[in-house]
Design a protein around this motif. Structure first.
Motif, PDB file in Angstrom:
ATOM      1  N   TYR A  42       0.836  -1.204   0.000  1.00 44.29           N
ATOM      2  CA  TYR A  42       0.000   0.000   0.000  1.00 44.29           C
ATOM      3  C   TYR A  42       0.870   1.253   0.000  1.00 44.29           C
ATOM      4  N   CYS A  45       2.329   1.867  -3.365  1.00 45.98           N
ATOM      5  CA  CYS A  45       1.285   2.346  -4.266  1.00 45.98           C
ATOM      6  C   CYS A  45       1.084   3.848  -4.110  1.00 45.98           C
ATOM      7  N   ASP A  48       3.845   6.086  -5.383  1.00 48.02           N
ATOM      8  CA  ASP A  48       4.219   5.911  -6.799  1.00 48.02           C
ATOM      9  C   ASP A  48       5.514   5.116  -6.958  1.00 48.02           C
ATOM     10  N   CYS A  52      -0.602  -0.670  -7.849  1.00 48.77           N
ATOM     11  CA  CYS A  52      -1.713  -0.427  -6.934  1.00 48.77           C
ATOM     12  C   CYS A  52      -2.837  -1.437  -7.165  1.00 48.77           C
ATOM     13  N   LYS A  54      -7.012  -2.129  -6.508  1.00 53.50           N
ATOM     14  CA  LYS A  54      -8.169  -1.240  -6.628  1.00 53.50           C
ATOM     15  C   LYS A  54      -8.313  -0.389  -5.362  1.00 53.50           C
ATOM     16  N   LYS A  57      -5.585   2.272  -5.263  1.00 49.77           N
ATOM     17  CA  LYS A  57      -5.884   3.405  -6.151  1.00 49.77           C
ATOM     18  C   LYS A  57      -6.890   4.348  -5.508  1.00 49.77           C
ATOM     19  N   ASN A  58      -7.894   3.789  -4.834  1.00 48.50           N
ATOM     20  CA  ASN A  58      -8.887   4.630  -4.154  1.00 48.50           C
ATOM     21  C   ASN A  58      -8.252   5.419  -3.020  1.00 48.50           C
ATOM     22  N   LYS A  60      -5.133   6.272  -2.757  1.00 49.54           N
ATOM     23  CA  LYS A  60      -4.234   7.249  -3.372  1.00 49.54           C
ATOM     24  C   LYS A  60      -5.001   8.467  -3.887  1.00 49.54           C
ATOM     25  N   ARG A  61      -6.198   8.234  -4.369  1.00 51.67           N
ATOM     26  CA  ARG A  61      -7.022   9.318  -4.905  1.00 51.67           C
ATOM     27  C   ARG A  61      -7.468  10.283  -3.799  1.00 51.67           C
TER      28      ARG A  61
END
Length: 122
Positions: A42, A45, A48, A52, A54, A57-58, A60-61
């Motif tokens: 994690y 991810c 960078d 990542c 799913k 990615k969430n 990170k967003r």
């Protein structure tokens, strides 16, 4: 009557838009913190430095806003999850914790509020 109903609907939309979706309210942070391999994945991810999932990615967003606002849009349960995760990262590797903060708050603009959130949960 129609305008009252419209006002209630509009208020509901505004209130719902102010918080993140409750998808991760029951996220098992203990399992991640206790598993160095998963925690590192994690971390890589969001920094960078690796692929990542799913969920990664969430995270990170929403991470930039979450860190710069000390989880202002989080529900009480989400605040617990975020706080526990950040404290877990810090306890496992303080250099990684500070690298994460520096990436998403390089100006240290909200560091004091974030530290207060980590200490108090508020």
């Amino acid at each position: 009557m129609q305008s009252w109903l419209l006002a209630v609907c509009a208020l509901t939309v505004v209130v719902a838009a102010q918080q993140y979706p409750n998808r991760y309210e029951n996220f098992n942070t203990d399992a991640i913190i206790q598993n160095e391999r998963i925690l590192l994945a994690y971390y890589k991810c969001v920094m960078d430095k690796g692929p990542c999932t799913k969920d990664g990615k969430n995270f990170k967003r929403v991470l930039p806003e979450t860190l710069t606002t000390a989880c202002a849009r989080c529900s009480p349960k989400q605040k617990q999850v975020v706080r526990k995760m950040l404290l877990g990262i810090r306890s496992k590797s303080e250099p990684r914790f500070f690298e994460l903060l520096d990436k998403y708050d390089p100006e240290h603009a909200n560091r004091e509020a974030l530290y207060k959130f980590l200490v108090t949960g508020v």
